[in-house]
Design a protein around this motif. Structure first.
Motif, PDB file in Angstrom:
ATOM      1  N   GLU A 168      -6.729 -14.132   4.651  1.00 44.50           N
ATOM      2  CA  GLU A 168      -7.332 -13.577   3.392  1.00 44.50           C
ATOM      3  C   GLU A 168      -7.193 -12.314   3.699  1.00 44.50           C
ATOM      4  O   GLU A 168      -7.470 -11.356   4.921  1.00 44.50           O
ATOM      5  CB  GLU A 168      -8.925 -13.615   3.204  1.00 44.50           C
ATOM      6  N   ALA A 169      -6.414 -11.324   2.816  1.00 47.43           N
ATOM      7  CA  ALA A 169      -6.361  -9.950   2.911  1.00 47.43           C
ATOM      8  C   ALA A 169      -7.742  -9.136   2.976  1.00 47.43           C
ATOM      9  O   ALA A 169      -8.604  -9.429   2.107  1.00 47.43           O
ATOM     10  CB  ALA A 169      -5.462  -9.351   2.004  1.00 47.43           C
ATOM     11  N   LYS A 170      -8.039  -8.237   3.859  1.00 53.93           N
ATOM     12  CA  LYS A 170      -9.123  -7.546   4.031  1.00 53.93           C
ATOM     13  C   LYS A 170      -9.289  -6.428   3.306  1.00 53.93           C
ATOM     14  O   LYS A 170     -10.280  -5.899   2.851  1.00 53.93           O
ATOM     15  CB  LYS A 170      -9.571  -7.213   5.673  1.00 53.93           C
ATOM     16  N   PHE A 171      -8.029  -5.804   2.785  1.00 54.64           N
ATOM     17  CA  PHE A 171      -8.284  -4.716   1.652  1.00 54.64           C
ATOM     18  C   PHE A 171      -7.100  -4.917   0.490  1.00 54.64           C
ATOM     19  O   PHE A 171      -6.117  -5.816   0.829  1.00 54.64           O
ATOM     20  CB  PHE A 171      -8.087  -3.535   2.549  1.00 54.64           C
ATOM     21  N   TYR A 172      -7.031  -3.995  -0.278  1.00 54.68           N
ATOM     22  CA  TYR A 172      -5.969  -4.132  -1.626  1.00 54.68           C
ATOM     23  C   TYR A 172      -4.552  -3.359  -0.936  1.00 54.68           C
ATOM     24  O   TYR A 172      -4.602  -2.194  -0.654  1.00 54.68           O
ATOM     25  CB  TYR A 172      -6.550  -3.419  -2.446  1.00 54.68           C
ATOM     26  N   VAL A 173      -3.805  -4.366  -1.105  1.00 57.06           N
ATOM     27  CA  VAL A 173      -2.349  -3.953  -0.795  1.00 57.06           C
ATOM     28  C   VAL A 173      -1.731  -3.556  -2.102  1.00 57.06           C
ATOM     29  O   VAL A 173      -2.014  -4.398  -3.127  1.00 57.06           O
ATOM     30  CB  VAL A 173      -1.536  -5.082  -0.142  1.00 57.06           C
ATOM     31  N   VAL A 174      -0.871  -2.337  -2.151  1.00 47.70           N
ATOM     32  CA  VAL A 174      -0.213  -1.893  -3.015  1.00 47.70           C
ATOM     33  C   VAL A 174       0.937  -0.896  -2.865  1.00 47.70           C
ATOM     34  O   VAL A 174       0.727  -0.547  -2.031  1.00 47.70           O
ATOM     35  CB  VAL A 174      -1.172  -1.003  -4.396  1.00 47.70           C
ATOM     36  N   SER A 175       2.174  -0.959  -3.607  1.00 45.20           N
ATOM     37  CA  SER A 175       3.156  -0.454  -2.804  1.00 45.20           C
ATOM     38  C   SER A 175       2.925   1.186  -3.592  1.00 45.20           C
ATOM     39  O   SER A 175       1.923   1.673  -4.377  1.00 45.20           O
ATOM     40  CB  SER A 175       4.436  -0.842  -3.909  1.00 45.20           C
ATOM     41  N   ARG A 176       3.640   1.823  -2.743  1.00 48.77           N
ATOM     42  CA  ARG A 176       3.522   3.290  -2.846  1.00 48.77           C
ATOM     43  C   ARG A 176       3.972   3.978  -4.360  1.00 48.77           C
ATOM     44  O   ARG A 176       3.136   4.841  -4.807  1.00 48.77           O
ATOM     45  CB  ARG A 176       4.401   4.055  -1.814  1.00 48.77           C
ATOM     46  N   ASN A 177       4.883   3.394  -4.937  1.00 49.34           N
ATOM     47  CA  ASN A 177       5.440   3.989  -6.264  1.00 49.34           C
ATOM     48  C   ASN A 177       4.438   3.495  -7.372  1.00 49.34           C
ATOM     49  O   ASN A 177       4.092   4.247  -8.199  1.00 49.34           O
ATOM     50  CB  ASN A 177       6.967   3.197  -6.650  1.00 49.34           C
ATOM     51  N   LYS A 178       3.962   2.408  -6.974  1.00 52.76           N
ATOM     52  CA  LYS A 178       2.870   1.751  -8.209  1.00 52.76           C
ATOM     53  C   LYS A 178       1.543   2.619  -7.849  1.00 52.76           C
ATOM     54  O   LYS A 178       1.046   2.896  -8.941  1.00 52.76           O
ATOM     55  CB  LYS A 178       2.661   0.381  -8.023  1.00 52.76           C
ATOM     56  N   LEU A 179       1.038   2.798  -6.907  1.00 53.63           N
ATOM     57  CA  LEU A 179       0.080   3.597  -6.465  1.00 53.63           C
ATOM     58  C   LEU A 179       0.216   5.066  -7.105  1.00 53.63           C
ATOM     59  O   LEU A 179      -0.731   5.806  -8.134  1.00 53.63           O
ATOM     60  CB  LEU A 179      -0.404   3.673  -5.115  1.00 53.63           C
ATOM     61  N   ILE A 180       1.223   5.629  -6.979  1.00 55.39           N
ATOM     62  CA  ILE A 180       1.570   6.964  -7.575  1.00 55.39           C
ATOM     63  C   ILE A 180       1.579   6.946  -9.211  1.00 55.39           C
ATOM     64  O   ILE A 180       0.837   7.601  -9.761  1.00 55.39           O
ATOM     65  CB  ILE A 180       2.852   7.699  -6.993  1.00 55.39           C
TER      66      ILE A 180
END
Length: 193
Positions: free
Chosen positions: A20-32
């Protein structure tokens, strides 16, 4: 029976599930993209997803919704929890979490207080844009640490723009249109006739 057949042991099928991921993963481009086009409304969502993932993975009693809305007060705690997880996983990552959290807190407080400053209307939009870009850069450092911790440095598992993302982006663009139009109207560049 050959020697090789004698040395082979019967195997059973084992399915390995991803931890289970402990934190939220998101790509750099999507975050921007989400940060800029949602004009700052993505930040509470980002905090909510991180605290929710942390609560699910650790069982710690945290209220993700409260921490998302009061994110300025909980960003330091989030940074230290990410660093602790990096340390316990043995993953080295240079990102200065405490300093970064402090900078995000100061930028957030300043951003909320900007309307009370005695500056011209023409200065609000450039200052707000600068603060948004600066906070997005800080958020990228946070996200890079999280992605490194979760073993997905590029954030590929959450890099696609979904239909829900598209709907929020559309709403964010409408908000941007009205904000820019209001600023131009208040500064005298546009008139209503």
């Amino acid at each position: 029976m050959s020697l090789l057949e004698k040395a082979t042991f019967p195997c059973t099928e084992v399915t390995l599930e991803k931890a289970e991921a402990k934190f939220y993963v998101v790509s750099r481009n999507k975050l921007i993209l989400m940060s800029v086009l949602l004009s700052g409304f993505y930040l509470p969502y980002w905090h909510y997803r991180n605290w929710k993932a942390y609560r699910t993975a650790t069982g710690e009693k945290v209220w993700p919704l409260i921490r998302a809305f009061l994110n300025i007060f909980f960003v330091y705690s989030l940074a230290t929890k990410i660093q602790r997880q990096l340390n316990s996983a043995g993953r080295q990552y240079e990102w200065h979490p405490r300093l970064l959290a402090l900078v995000i807190m100061v930028v957030g407080i300043f951003g909320n207080c900007i309307v009370y400053l005695p500056i011209s209307v023409k200065a609000y939009l450039p200052i707000a844009l600068f603060l948004m870009v600066f906070s997005t850069l800080c958020l990228l450092r946070f996200q890079a640490a999280i992605n490194h911790l979760e073993g997905d440095p590029e954030g590929r598992q959450n890099s696609r723009i979904t239909m829900a993302n598209g709907a929020w982006i559309l709403l964010g663009c409408v908000v941007w249109f009205f904000v820019i139009y209001a600023m131009l109207l208040l500064s005298g560049y546009v008139s209503i006739r």
